[in-house]
Motif scaffolding. Structure first.
Motif, PDB file in Angstrom:
ATOM      1  N   ARG A 129     109.393  36.340 112.951  1.00 49.10           N
ATOM      2  CA  ARG A 129     110.260  36.491 111.769  1.00 49.10           C
ATOM      3  C   ARG A 129     111.463  37.374 112.125  1.00 49.10           C
ATOM      4  O   ARG A 129     111.752  38.362 111.444  1.00 49.10           O
ATOM      5  CB  ARG A 129     109.458  37.082 110.607  1.00 49.10           C
ATOM      6  CG  ARG A 129     108.450  36.073 110.046  1.00 49.10           C
ATOM      7  CD  ARG A 129     107.604  36.640 108.954  1.00 49.10           C
ATOM      8  NE  ARG A 129     108.349  37.126 107.808  1.00 49.10           N
ATOM      9  CZ  ARG A 129     107.780  37.665 106.730  1.00 49.10           C
ATOM     10  NH1 ARG A 129     106.466  37.769 106.652  1.00 49.10           N
ATOM     11  NH2 ARG A 129     108.512  38.098 105.726  1.00 49.10           N
ATOM     12  N   LEU A 130     112.165  36.989 113.181  1.00 48.74           N
ATOM     13  CA  LEU A 130     113.271  37.812 113.682  1.00 48.74           C
ATOM     14  C   LEU A 130     114.412  37.904 112.679  1.00 48.74           C
ATOM     15  O   LEU A 130     114.992  38.976 112.461  1.00 48.74           O
ATOM     16  CB  LEU A 130     113.797  37.233 115.005  1.00 48.74           C
ATOM     17  CG  LEU A 130     112.821  37.309 116.187  1.00 48.74           C
ATOM     18  CD1 LEU A 130     113.387  36.548 117.373  1.00 48.74           C
ATOM     19  CD2 LEU A 130     112.551  38.762 116.553  1.00 48.74           C
ATOM     20  N   PHE A 131     114.748  36.771 112.070  1.00 54.18           N
ATOM     21  CA  PHE A 131     115.879  36.756 111.145  1.00 54.18           C
ATOM     22  C   PHE A 131     115.611  37.710 109.980  1.00 54.18           C
ATOM     23  O   PHE A 131     116.465  38.525 109.611  1.00 54.18           O
ATOM     24  CB  PHE A 131     116.125  35.319 110.649  1.00 54.18           C
ATOM     25  CG  PHE A 131     117.319  35.196 109.778  1.00 54.18           C
ATOM     26  CD1 PHE A 131     118.596  35.084 110.336  1.00 54.18           C
ATOM     27  CD2 PHE A 131     117.199  35.217 108.381  1.00 54.18           C
ATOM     28  CE1 PHE A 131     119.722  34.997 109.519  1.00 54.18           C
ATOM     29  CE2 PHE A 131     118.313  35.135 107.570  1.00 54.18           C
ATOM     30  CZ  PHE A 131     119.575  35.011 108.138  1.00 54.18           C
ATOM     31  N   ASP A 132     114.395  37.609 109.409  1.00 54.22           N
ATOM     32  CA  ASP A 132     114.023  38.499 108.295  1.00 54.22           C
ATOM     33  C   ASP A 132     114.055  39.959 108.737  1.00 54.22           C
ATOM     34  O   ASP A 132     114.461  40.845 107.980  1.00 54.22           O
ATOM     35  CB  ASP A 132     112.599  38.192 107.809  1.00 54.22           C
ATOM     36  CG  ASP A 132     112.520  36.833 107.136  1.00 54.22           C
ATOM     37  OD1 ASP A 132     113.585  36.254 106.837  1.00 54.22           O
ATOM     38  OD2 ASP A 132     111.391  36.354 106.927  1.00 54.22           O
ATOM     39  N   GLY A 133     113.604  40.200 109.970  1.00 56.62           N
ATOM     40  CA  GLY A 133     113.537  41.572 110.468  1.00 56.62           C
ATOM     41  C   GLY A 133     114.921  42.190 110.594  1.00 56.62           C
ATOM     42  O   GLY A 133     115.147  43.330 110.171  1.00 56.62           O
ATOM     43  N   ILE A 134     115.844  41.424 111.171  1.00 52.18           N
ATOM     44  CA  ILE A 134     117.211  41.951 111.317  1.00 52.18           C
ATOM     45  C   ILE A 134     117.849  42.132 109.941  1.00 52.18           C
ATOM     46  O   ILE A 134     118.563  43.118 109.700  1.00 52.18           O
ATOM     47  CB  ILE A 134     118.032  41.037 112.239  1.00 52.18           C
ATOM     48  CG1 ILE A 134     117.492  41.158 113.662  1.00 52.18           C
ATOM     49  CG2 ILE A 134     119.519  41.407 112.209  1.00 52.18           C
ATOM     50  CD1 ILE A 134     117.974  40.115 114.621  1.00 52.18           C
TER      51      ILE A 134
END
Ligand SMILES: [Mg+2]
Length: 367
Positions: free
Chosen positions: A156-161
Protein backbone atom coordinates in the motif's frame (compact mmCIF):
# COMPACT_ATOMS: atom_id res chain seq x y z
CA UNK A 1 27.14 -14.51 43.70
CA UNK A 2 25.32 -17.33 41.93
CA UNK A 3 22.20 -17.69 39.81
CA UNK A 4 19.87 -20.09 41.62
CA UNK A 5 16.74 -19.95 39.44
CA UNK A 6 15.52 -18.62 36.09
CA UNK A 7 11.75 -18.38 35.80
CA UNK A 8 9.96 -17.78 32.49
CA UNK A 9 6.31 -16.72 32.56
CA UNK A 10 4.38 -16.69 29.28
CA UNK A 11 1.78 -13.94 29.13
CA UNK A 12 -0.88 -13.05 26.59
CA UNK A 13 -3.03 -9.94 26.48
CA UNK A 14 -6.23 -10.35 24.40
CA UNK A 15 -6.62 -7.39 22.01
CA UNK A 16 -10.15 -6.15 21.39
CA UNK A 17 -10.23 -4.42 18.96
CA UNK A 18 -7.34 -6.25 17.22
CA UNK A 19 -4.12 -4.50 16.18
CA UNK A 20 -3.43 -4.31 12.41
CA UNK A 21 0.35 -4.04 12.21
CA UNK A 22 1.68 -2.58 8.95
CA UNK A 23 4.43 -5.24 8.80
CA UNK A 24 2.18 -8.22 9.53
CA UNK A 25 -0.46 -9.48 7.07
CA UNK A 26 -2.46 -11.07 9.94
CA UNK A 27 -4.23 -8.81 12.47
CA UNK A 28 -3.08 -9.46 16.01
CA UNK A 29 -5.84 -10.59 18.34
CA UNK A 30 -3.50 -11.13 21.30
CA UNK A 31 -0.17 -9.67 22.37
CA UNK A 32 2.30 -12.19 23.81
CA UNK A 33 5.13 -11.44 26.21
CA UNK A 34 7.59 -13.53 28.20
CA UNK A 35 8.68 -12.32 31.62
CA UNK A 36 12.12 -13.53 32.74
CA UNK A 37 13.00 -13.55 36.42
CA UNK A 38 16.53 -14.40 37.56
CA UNK A 39 17.08 -15.24 41.23
CA UNK A 40 20.42 -15.22 43.04
CA UNK A 41 21.71 -16.92 46.19
CA UNK A 42 21.80 -13.47 47.82
CA UNK A 43 18.04 -13.03 47.37
CA UNK A 44 18.22 -10.52 44.52
CA UNK A 45 15.76 -10.86 41.63
CA UNK A 46 16.28 -9.31 38.19
CA UNK A 47 13.59 -9.05 35.50
CA UNK A 48 13.73 -8.78 31.73
CA UNK A 49 11.55 -9.19 28.65
CA UNK A 50 11.69 -8.76 24.89
CA UNK A 51 12.24 -11.80 22.68
CA UNK A 52 10.12 -14.89 23.33
CA UNK A 53 12.80 -17.08 25.02
CA UNK A 54 11.35 -20.05 23.08
CA UNK A 55 13.43 -23.18 23.63
CA UNK A 56 15.38 -21.77 26.58
CA UNK A 57 14.70 -24.79 28.83
CA UNK A 58 17.33 -26.75 26.86
CA UNK A 59 20.02 -24.20 27.82
CA UNK A 60 18.98 -23.14 31.34
CA UNK A 61 21.56 -25.43 32.96
CA UNK A 62 24.38 -23.42 31.32
CA UNK A 63 23.46 -20.43 33.50
CA UNK A 64 22.39 -21.96 36.82
CA UNK A 65 25.23 -21.72 39.35
CA UNK A 66 27.14 -19.10 37.33
CA UNK A 67 27.98 -15.60 38.55
CA UNK A 68 25.54 -12.96 37.23
CA UNK A 69 28.17 -10.25 37.82
CA UNK A 70 30.55 -11.79 35.23
CA UNK A 71 28.43 -10.07 32.62
CA UNK A 72 30.77 -10.42 29.64
CA UNK A 73 30.93 -14.17 30.20
CA UNK A 74 27.14 -14.24 30.35
CA UNK A 75 26.93 -12.30 27.07
CA UNK A 76 29.35 -14.74 25.41
CA UNK A 77 27.34 -17.67 26.78
CA UNK A 78 24.12 -16.25 25.26
CA UNK A 79 25.96 -15.70 21.95
CA UNK A 80 27.03 -19.36 21.77
CA UNK A 81 23.36 -20.35 21.95
CA UNK A 82 22.33 -17.73 19.38
CA UNK A 83 24.15 -19.85 16.80
CA UNK A 84 22.02 -22.94 17.52
CA UNK A 85 18.77 -21.58 18.90
CA UNK A 86 17.02 -18.43 20.07
CA UNK A 87 18.26 -15.04 21.14
CA UNK A 88 17.99 -14.90 24.89
CA UNK A 89 18.75 -11.21 25.45
CA UNK A 90 15.88 -10.72 27.93
CA UNK A 91 18.03 -12.85 30.23
CA UNK A 92 20.88 -10.36 29.84
CA UNK A 93 18.49 -7.52 30.69
CA UNK A 94 17.53 -9.34 33.91
CA UNK A 95 21.24 -9.76 34.76
CA UNK A 96 21.84 -6.02 34.29
CA UNK A 97 18.85 -5.43 36.58
CA UNK A 98 20.74 -7.45 39.21
CA UNK A 99 24.02 -5.59 38.49
CA UNK A 100 22.28 -2.25 38.97
CA UNK A 101 20.78 -3.40 42.25
CA UNK A 102 24.21 -4.58 43.48
CA UNK A 103 25.79 -1.25 42.45
CA UNK A 104 22.88 0.76 43.85
CA UNK A 105 22.65 2.57 40.50
CA UNK A 106 20.29 2.80 37.54
CA UNK A 107 21.52 0.53 34.71
CA UNK A 108 21.87 3.66 32.51
CA UNK A 109 24.74 4.83 34.74
CA UNK A 110 26.58 1.52 34.20
CA UNK A 111 26.28 2.17 30.45
CA UNK A 112 27.85 5.62 30.57
CA UNK A 113 25.32 7.75 32.41
CA UNK A 114 25.22 10.38 29.66
CA UNK A 115 21.55 11.33 30.11
CA UNK A 116 18.71 10.86 32.58
CA UNK A 117 16.02 11.23 29.90
CA UNK A 118 15.63 11.11 26.13
CA UNK A 119 13.15 12.80 23.80
CA UNK A 120 10.71 10.15 22.58
CA UNK A 121 9.06 9.82 19.20
CA UNK A 122 5.56 8.38 18.81
CA UNK A 123 6.15 5.24 16.78
CA UNK A 124 2.97 4.24 15.00
CA UNK A 125 2.27 0.74 13.73
CA UNK A 126 -1.20 0.51 12.20
CA UNK A 127 -2.26 1.30 8.66
CA UNK A 128 -4.60 4.28 8.80
CA UNK A 129 -6.14 6.60 6.21
CA UNK A 130 -4.12 9.75 5.43
CA UNK A 131 -6.65 11.87 7.37
CA UNK A 132 -6.60 9.58 10.42
CA UNK A 133 -2.78 9.40 10.38
CA UNK A 134 -2.48 13.20 10.18
CA UNK A 135 -4.96 13.56 13.07
CA UNK A 136 -2.97 11.06 15.13
CA UNK A 137 0.22 13.09 14.58
CA UNK A 138 -1.53 16.27 15.71
CA UNK A 139 -2.78 14.46 18.82
CA UNK A 140 0.74 13.12 19.51
CA UNK A 141 2.17 16.63 19.21
CA UNK A 142 -0.54 17.92 21.55
CA UNK A 143 0.53 15.25 24.06
CA UNK A 144 4.16 16.43 23.98
CA UNK A 145 5.87 14.33 21.29
CA UNK A 146 8.36 16.17 19.07
CA UNK A 147 8.34 13.55 16.30
CA UNK A 148 6.33 10.65 14.87
CA UNK A 149 7.17 7.61 12.77
CA UNK A 150 4.82 6.32 10.09
CA UNK A 151 4.99 2.78 8.73
CA UNK A 152 4.31 2.21 5.05
CA UNK A 153 3.20 -1.26 3.95
CA UNK A 154 4.85 -2.56 0.77
CA UNK A 155 1.48 -3.46 -0.76
CA UNK A 156 0.00 0.00 0.00
CA UNK A 157 2.77 2.41 -1.00
CA UNK A 158 0.50 5.05 -2.51
CA UNK A 159 -1.65 5.21 0.65
CA UNK A 160 1.47 5.32 2.80
CA UNK A 161 3.01 8.26 0.98
CA UNK A 162 -0.37 10.00 1.06
CA UNK A 163 -0.40 9.51 4.86
CA UNK A 164 3.07 11.09 5.16
CA UNK A 165 2.02 14.00 2.90
CA UNK A 166 -1.19 14.60 4.88
CA UNK A 167 0.79 14.49 8.13
CA UNK A 168 3.37 16.97 6.86
CA UNK A 169 0.60 19.33 5.73
CA UNK A 170 -1.07 19.04 9.16
CA UNK A 171 2.01 19.49 11.39
CA UNK A 172 3.92 21.99 9.26
CA UNK A 173 7.70 22.08 8.74
CA UNK A 174 8.89 22.18 12.38
CA UNK A 175 7.99 18.67 13.45
CA UNK A 176 10.02 15.56 12.68
CA UNK A 177 8.50 12.70 10.68
CA UNK A 178 10.26 9.39 10.14
CA UNK A 179 9.13 6.59 7.81
CA UNK A 180 9.65 2.83 8.13
CA UNK A 181 9.36 0.50 5.12
CA UNK A 182 10.20 -2.65 7.16
CA UNK A 183 12.05 -4.37 4.30
CA UNK A 184 14.96 -5.79 6.30
CA UNK A 185 13.27 -8.70 8.03
CA UNK A 186 10.00 -10.65 7.72
CA UNK A 187 7.35 -12.22 9.88
CA UNK A 188 7.76 -16.03 9.75
CA UNK A 189 6.16 -17.43 6.59
CA UNK A 190 6.09 -14.13 4.67
CA UNK A 191 8.02 -15.02 1.47
CA UNK A 192 6.90 -12.13 -0.76
CA UNK A 193 9.75 -10.35 -2.58
CA UNK A 194 11.15 -7.08 -1.22
CA UNK A 195 10.48 -3.81 -3.05
CA UNK A 196 12.71 -3.28 -6.12
CA UNK A 197 15.54 -0.78 -5.73
CA UNK A 198 14.23 1.57 -8.44
CA UNK A 199 10.86 1.81 -6.69
CA UNK A 200 12.54 2.44 -3.34
CA UNK A 201 14.59 5.23 -4.92
CA UNK A 202 11.43 6.93 -6.20
CA UNK A 203 9.74 6.62 -2.80
CA UNK A 204 12.84 7.92 -1.02
CA UNK A 205 12.89 10.96 -3.31
CA UNK A 206 9.25 11.75 -2.55
CA UNK A 207 9.79 11.31 1.19
CA UNK A 208 12.88 13.47 1.12
CA UNK A 209 10.85 16.22 -0.53
CA UNK A 210 8.39 15.90 2.37
CA UNK A 211 11.22 16.57 4.84
CA UNK A 212 11.35 13.05 6.30
CA UNK A 213 14.13 12.84 8.93
CA UNK A 214 15.03 9.22 8.19
CA UNK A 215 13.84 6.35 6.01
CA UNK A 216 14.05 3.08 7.92
CA UNK A 217 14.85 -0.33 6.43
CA UNK A 218 13.98 0.50 2.81
CA UNK A 219 15.84 -2.56 1.44
CA UNK A 220 16.91 -6.07 2.50
CA UNK A 221 19.92 -6.17 4.86
CA UNK A 222 22.24 -7.58 2.19
CA UNK A 223 21.64 -4.65 -0.16
CA UNK A 224 24.23 -2.27 1.31
CA UNK A 225 25.07 -1.00 -2.19
CA UNK A 226 21.39 -0.22 -2.76
CA UNK A 227 21.14 1.66 0.55
CA UNK A 228 24.15 3.77 -0.44
CA UNK A 229 22.67 4.47 -3.88
CA UNK A 230 19.40 5.65 -2.31
CA UNK A 231 21.27 7.98 0.04
CA UNK A 232 23.49 9.35 -2.72
CA UNK A 233 20.59 9.89 -5.13
CA UNK A 234 18.17 11.51 -2.69
CA UNK A 235 20.12 12.81 0.31
CA UNK A 236 17.70 11.11 2.72
CA UNK A 237 19.14 9.54 5.90
CA UNK A 238 18.76 5.77 6.15
CA UNK A 239 18.18 3.88 9.39
CA UNK A 240 18.37 0.13 9.94
CA UNK A 241 19.60 -2.88 11.83
CA UNK A 242 16.87 -3.32 14.45
CA UNK A 243 16.85 -7.13 14.31
CA UNK A 244 20.36 -7.93 13.02
CA UNK A 245 21.31 -11.23 14.58
CA UNK A 246 25.03 -10.93 15.32
CA UNK A 247 27.61 -8.37 16.34
CA UNK A 248 29.76 -9.42 13.37
CA UNK A 249 26.97 -8.49 10.93
CA UNK A 250 26.41 -5.14 12.65
CA UNK A 251 30.14 -4.40 12.64
CA UNK A 252 30.27 -5.18 8.92
CA UNK A 253 27.35 -2.82 8.26
CA UNK A 254 29.08 -0.04 10.21
CA UNK A 255 32.40 -0.72 8.42
CA UNK A 256 30.56 -0.49 5.08
CA UNK A 257 28.88 2.77 6.18
CA UNK A 258 25.53 1.16 5.30
CA UNK A 259 23.32 3.53 7.33
CA UNK A 260 23.20 6.92 9.01
CA UNK A 261 21.36 5.55 12.06
CA UNK A 262 21.92 2.10 13.64
CA UNK A 263 19.00 0.64 15.56
CA UNK A 264 19.72 -2.75 17.18
CA UNK A 265 17.09 -3.50 19.83
CA UNK A 266 18.91 -4.45 23.04
CA UNK A 267 16.47 -7.25 23.90
CA UNK A 268 16.01 -8.59 20.34
CA UNK A 269 19.17 -8.08 18.26
CA UNK A 270 22.59 -8.31 19.96
CA UNK A 271 21.93 -7.60 23.63
CA UNK A 272 22.66 -4.64 25.90
CA UNK A 273 26.44 -4.93 26.25
CA UNK A 274 26.99 -5.32 22.50
CA UNK A 275 24.56 -2.48 21.70
CA UNK A 276 26.89 -0.15 23.59
CA UNK A 277 29.71 -1.31 21.30
CA UNK A 278 27.49 -0.58 18.28
CA UNK A 279 26.79 2.90 19.65
CA UNK A 280 30.48 3.61 20.19
CA UNK A 281 31.51 2.30 16.75
CA UNK A 282 28.77 4.33 15.08
CA UNK A 283 29.60 7.49 17.04
CA UNK A 284 33.31 7.19 16.22
CA UNK A 285 32.30 7.38 12.56
CA UNK A 286 29.93 10.31 13.16
CA UNK A 287 26.87 8.09 12.74
CA UNK A 288 23.94 7.72 15.14
CA UNK A 289 22.65 4.93 17.34
CA UNK A 290 19.10 4.81 18.63
CA UNK A 291 17.53 1.43 19.32
CA UNK A 292 14.32 -0.14 18.08
CA UNK A 293 12.10 -0.70 21.14
CA UNK A 294 8.97 -2.43 19.86
CA UNK A 295 8.35 -5.30 22.30
CA UNK A 296 6.75 -4.33 25.62
CA UNK A 297 7.32 -1.89 28.48
CA UNK A 298 10.10 -3.94 30.04
CA UNK A 299 11.87 -4.23 26.68
CA UNK A 300 11.42 -0.50 26.16
CA UNK A 301 12.86 0.13 29.62
CA UNK A 302 16.02 -1.92 28.89
CA UNK A 303 16.47 0.05 25.64
CA UNK A 304 15.91 3.34 27.50
CA UNK A 305 18.68 2.56 30.02
CA UNK A 306 21.24 1.66 27.34
CA UNK A 307 20.20 4.55 25.08
CA UNK A 308 20.34 7.14 27.88
CA UNK A 309 23.65 5.74 29.10
CA UNK A 310 25.38 5.98 25.70
CA UNK A 311 23.81 9.31 24.67
CA UNK A 312 21.64 7.85 21.89
CA UNK A 313 19.60 10.07 19.67
CA UNK A 314 18.16 12.20 18.28
CA UNK A 315 15.05 10.42 19.66
CA UNK A 316 14.12 7.17 21.37
CA UNK A 317 11.34 5.07 19.86
CA UNK A 318 8.18 5.06 21.98
CA UNK A 319 5.66 2.57 20.54
CA UNK A 320 2.42 4.55 20.62
CA UNK A 321 -0.57 4.41 18.29
CA UNK A 322 -3.86 4.82 20.15
CA UNK A 323 -6.42 3.39 20.35
CA UNK A 324 -4.80 0.19 19.02
CA UNK A 325 -1.51 0.59 20.86
CA UNK A 326 -1.45 2.50 24.13
CA UNK A 327 1.09 2.47 27.00
CA UNK A 328 -1.48 0.46 29.00
CA UNK A 329 -1.69 -2.28 26.34
CA UNK A 330 2.05 -2.26 25.58
CA UNK A 331 3.04 -2.42 29.29
CA UNK A 332 0.14 -4.60 30.43
CA UNK A 333 2.12 -6.49 33.11
CA UNK A 334 3.79 -3.46 34.71
CA UNK A 335 3.33 0.19 35.63
CA UNK A 336 3.13 1.81 32.16
CA UNK A 337 5.98 4.06 31.03
CA UNK A 338 5.03 7.45 29.66
CA UNK A 339 6.60 10.67 28.47
CA UNK A 340 6.67 13.82 30.60
CA UNK A 341 5.10 17.13 29.56
CA UNK A 342 8.27 17.93 27.58
CA UNK A 343 8.02 14.80 25.47
CA UNK A 344 10.93 13.11 27.28
CA UNK A 345 11.07 9.55 28.58
CA UNK A 346 12.85 9.63 31.94
CA UNK A 347 15.11 6.92 33.33
CA UNK A 348 13.72 5.68 36.69
CA UNK A 349 15.93 6.99 39.52
CA UNK A 350 16.24 3.65 41.29
CA UNK A 351 18.87 0.88 41.27
CA UNK A 352 18.58 -1.59 38.37
CA UNK A 353 16.06 -1.24 35.56
CA UNK A 354 13.38 0.11 37.88
CA UNK A 355 10.43 -1.84 36.44
CA UNK A 356 7.36 -1.93 38.63
CA UNK A 357 5.87 -5.30 37.77
CA UNK A 358 2.12 -5.66 38.35
CA UNK A 359 2.04 -9.18 39.79
CA UNK A 360 -1.77 -9.29 39.71
CA UNK A 361 -1.62 -8.62 35.96
CA UNK A 362 1.09 -11.29 35.58
CA UNK A 363 -1.22 -13.84 37.27
CA UNK A 364 -4.22 -12.68 35.21
CA UNK A 365 -2.51 -12.96 31.82
CA UNK A 366 -0.33 -16.04 32.37
CA UNK A 367 -1.01 -18.68 29.69
MG1 LIG B 1 11.67 -0.44 12.17
Amino acid sequence: MKITAIRLTRLSLPLDPPFNAAWDPAPRIAFPATLVEVETDTGLVGVGSGDTMDGFAAYEHLFLGTDPLQILNQVRRIETINFHGGRYWPLEAALWDILGQVAGLPVSVLFGGARDRLPAYASSGELKSPEARADSALAARERGFKAVKIRIARHRLFDGIAAVRATREAVGPDFDIMVDLNQMWRMSGDIEAALPLAQVQRIAGELNDLGVLWLEEPLPQADVVGAKRVRAATGIQIAGGEMVRSMAELSALIEADAFDIYQPDVVLAVGLYRARQVAESANLRHRLFTPHTWSNGLGLLANLHVAAGVDAGPYLEFPYDPPGWTPERRDFFMEPLDIDANGDLRVPHVPGLGAQIDWDAVRRYTV
